[in-house]
Design an enzyme around this catalytic site. Structure first.
Site, mmCIF file in Angstrom:
data_model
loop_
_atom_site.group_PDB
_atom_site.id
_atom_site.type_symbol
_atom_site.label_atom_id
_atom_site.label_comp_id
_atom_site.label_asym_id
_atom_site.label_seq_id
_atom_site.Cartn_x
_atom_site.Cartn_y
_atom_site.Cartn_z
ATOM 1 N N ARG A 45 41.803 44.675 39.436
ATOM 2 C CA ARG A 45 41.905 43.814 38.702
ATOM 3 C C ARG A 45 41.188 43.107 39.564
ATOM 4 O O ARG A 45 40.312 43.558 40.642
ATOM 5 C CB ARG A 45 43.425 42.435 38.928
ATOM 6 C CG ARG A 45 44.011 42.777 39.616
ATOM 7 C CD ARG A 45 44.616 41.743 40.583
ATOM 8 N NE ARG A 45 44.452 40.345 40.842
ATOM 9 C CZ ARG A 45 43.313 40.160 42.113
ATOM 10 N NH1 ARG A 45 43.762 41.297 42.795
ATOM 11 N NH2 ARG A 45 42.557 39.696 41.750
ATOM 12 N N GLY A 46 40.084 41.962 39.323
ATOM 13 C CA GLY A 46 39.383 41.268 40.632
ATOM 14 C C GLY A 46 38.134 41.612 39.613
ATOM 15 O O GLY A 46 38.138 42.966 39.260
ATOM 16 N N ALA A 47 37.665 40.946 39.366
ATOM 17 C CA ALA A 47 35.694 40.509 39.089
ATOM 18 C C ALA A 47 35.284 42.186 39.445
ATOM 19 O O ALA A 47 34.995 42.911 38.522
ATOM 20 C CB ALA A 47 35.145 39.766 38.520
ATOM 21 N N ARG A 96 39.536 42.631 29.286
ATOM 22 C CA ARG A 96 39.187 41.595 29.484
ATOM 23 C C ARG A 96 38.471 40.979 29.269
ATOM 24 O O ARG A 96 37.230 41.050 30.136
ATOM 25 C CB ARG A 96 39.777 41.742 31.367
ATOM 26 C CG ARG A 96 39.753 42.461 31.697
ATOM 27 C CD ARG A 96 41.856 41.492 32.102
ATOM 28 N NE ARG A 96 42.228 41.086 32.124
ATOM 29 C CZ ARG A 96 42.037 39.803 33.483
ATOM 30 N NH1 ARG A 96 42.636 41.450 34.669
ATOM 31 N NH2 ARG A 96 42.323 39.118 33.874
ATOM 32 N N GLN A 117 50.142 36.665 42.077
ATOM 33 C CA GLN A 117 48.299 37.517 42.640
ATOM 34 C C GLN A 117 48.885 37.507 43.580
ATOM 35 O O GLN A 117 48.204 38.121 44.795
ATOM 36 C CB GLN A 117 47.413 37.731 41.763
ATOM 37 C CG GLN A 117 47.346 37.934 40.597
ATOM 38 C CD GLN A 117 48.396 37.405 39.570
ATOM 39 O OE1 GLN A 117 48.946 36.024 39.524
ATOM 40 N NE2 GLN A 117 46.942 37.289 38.631
ATOM 41 N N ASP A 122 35.893 34.808 38.445
ATOM 42 C CA ASP A 122 35.522 36.077 37.370
ATOM 43 C C ASP A 122 34.560 35.556 36.096
ATOM 44 O O ASP A 122 33.501 36.525 35.776
ATOM 45 C CB ASP A 122 36.508 35.785 36.578
ATOM 46 C CG ASP A 122 37.791 35.967 36.591
ATOM 47 O OD1 ASP A 122 37.999 37.497 36.601
ATOM 48 O OD2 ASP A 122 38.387 36.436 37.989
ATOM 49 N N LYS A 147 41.239 32.462 38.702
ATOM 50 C CA LYS A 147 42.316 32.199 38.380
ATOM 51 C C LYS A 147 42.908 30.468 37.721
ATOM 52 O O LYS A 147 42.351 29.755 39.144
ATOM 53 C CB LYS A 147 42.920 33.221 39.217
ATOM 54 C CG LYS A 147 44.580 33.194 38.730
ATOM 55 C CD LYS A 147 44.795 34.116 37.910
ATOM 56 C CE LYS A 147 44.402 35.380 37.367
ATOM 57 N NZ LYS A 147 44.987 36.344 36.431
#
Length: 342
Positions: free
Chosen positions: A44-46, A87, A191, A232, A243
């Protein structure tokens, strides 16, 4: 610490759903397994999603059997669309897939698989370089002795290594500055508690974990010198999707006169969208809210809204930190100029 690594025909990922209890690595050999890993937030994480997806294209291309270049491109498009569907908010995903598509289209059939691997490796190296340069630029905004509030995870775990928001803090410390961190837990999947606190402790940062609804208390009492988050997607006017809960922090920061910084590489900037109103917001499964790790915490039958991101309007953002430098208002003209130079 590297979030992902290409190892002779497979992609090794640190499974972030198992942290902080277990440090487990996954060796993925199919693009469908990687697509599932992205959906399930194992990666995860752009920035990390973008690089992982590029390697997903490599995995998919390795299994294609085609007699002609046209047939190869048609089959590869299935791979690209599968990864693109994972996503919707993180623009780095689509940016990386577009680069892979262009490489496939211009390469000969006999060379296309090697060319795709080379491009994925280039994307990986670029991410590492961009985050170190971003960290250097952002470190100038952090003074010795600062206490910084961050939200979600924009650290090494959200990139290949170093991180964006946390990369700024790492770079500041490399310059000899002492930094303390407040990390919000980041509901509903925690997170901040599970990932940010874990990697900061691992790196020896003094970190204090707070619940999401404690941020206003600490901001109002002067305990926080600045807020720094990742992103993102950044729209052309400087609006930022990050987020869920980021918008609230930005409003609280402005109300209390605390600078609010966004750290994002240029791959996160999307000039095709005029404002944040056009950014697609991912709606995730209700059980992320009603359950935690299989334990039900809400009554059966309750309605659930679970947007994974919110949009922070540009007027609440003190600066956007990129690997090309720090950008301030007016964001529209300056982001456009930045991207032209990039």
């Amino acid at each position: 610490m590297r979030t992902l690594q290409w190892l002779d025909g497979r992609l090794r990922l640190l499974d972030q759903t198992r942290l902080p209890g277990e440090e487990v690595y996954l060796d993925l050999q199919s693009y469908s397994d990687l697509a599932s890993a992205i959906k399930e937030l194992k990666v995860r994480g752009a920035p990390a999603i973008g690089v992982a997806a590029a390697y997903g294209v490599v995995l998919g291309a390795a299994k294609i059997r085609a007699r002609t270049k046209g047939d190869f491109v048609v089959q590869l498009e299935v791979v690209l669309q599968t990864l693109a569907s994972t996503r919707p908010t993180a623009v780095n995903l689509f940016w990386a897939l577009d680069r892979m598509r262009r490489v496939a289209e211009k390469s000969k059939l006999s060379e296309v698989r090697d060319a795709l691997l080379a491009e994925a490796q280039r994307l990986e190296a670029e991410d590492v370089q961009a985050n170190h340069r971003l960290g250097e630029a952002g470190a100038e905004l952090i003074e010795d002795g600062f206490t910084v509030l961050t939200h979600c995870n924009a650290g090494a775990l959200a990139t290949v290594e170093h991180g964006t928001a946390l990369g700024v803090l790492r770079s500041a410390r490399e310059k000899g500055k002492q930094v303390q961190v407040y990390a919000s837990e980041t509901r509903p999947l925690l997170q901040g508690a599970r990932l940010t606190a874990w990697e900061l402790i691992r790196d020896g940062f003094p970190v204090t974990l707070i619940t999401d609804n404690m941020a206003g208390h600490f901001l109002s009492r002067g305990a926080i010198d600045c807020v720094i988050v990742g992103a993102d997607r950044v729209a052309a006017n400087g609006d930022v999707a990050n987020k869920i809960g980021t918008y609230s922090l930005a409003v609280l920061a402005m109300e209390n006169g605390v600078p609010f910084y966004v750290a994002a590489p240029t791959s996160t900037i999307d000039l095709s969208l005029p404002s944040g109103a056009h950014i697609p917001i991912e709606e995730r499964a209700p059980d992320e809210v009603t359950q935690f790790r299989g334990v039900t915490v809400a009554p059966v039958g309750v309605k659930v809204a679970n947007p994974a991101f919110d949009v922070t309007p540009h007027q609440y953002i003190s600066a956007i930190i990129t690997e090309k430098g720090v950008v301030r208002e007016p964001y529209g003209d300056r982001l456009k100029k930045l991207m032209e130079e990039a």
